[in-house]
Design a protein around this motif. Structure first.
Motif: not given
Length: 85
Positions: A18-23, A66-72
């Motif tokens: 969700l955060i990666a989609r926002f960013l 790390g999870a957010v970076i991986g998701a992005i």
């Protein structure tokens, strides 16, 4: 990976997606479910890579950043692969 590590990675991946989609800018036309699945895939990738590099121990979920970076990264790759011409 233990069951608690898997559950932790799933939970972290959901929010990371969700955060990666926002960013990540742009409109990929993905719904919340696809975004969540890609976030979870990114969190698993970050966990695997982090364990391979010695950043995380076995059974330990990826760190949230790390999870957010991986998701992005997963969102970018999927966006490039599915991009319509």
């Amino acid at each position: 990976m233990t069951i608690t590590g898997i559950i932790g990675t799933l939970i972290i991946g959901f929010f990371a997606g969700l955060i990666a989609r926002f960013l990540k800018p742009g409109d990929d036309g993905m719904g919340i479910i696809m975004t969540s699945i890609l976030g979870i895939a990114g969190a698993f990738a970050a966990t695997f890579i982090g364990q391979a590099l010695g950043l995380y121990d076995k059974g330990q979920a990826a760190g949230f950043i790390g999870a957010v970076i991986g998701a992005i990264l997963v969102l970018v790759v999927v966006g490039l692969v599915t991009k319509k011409k």
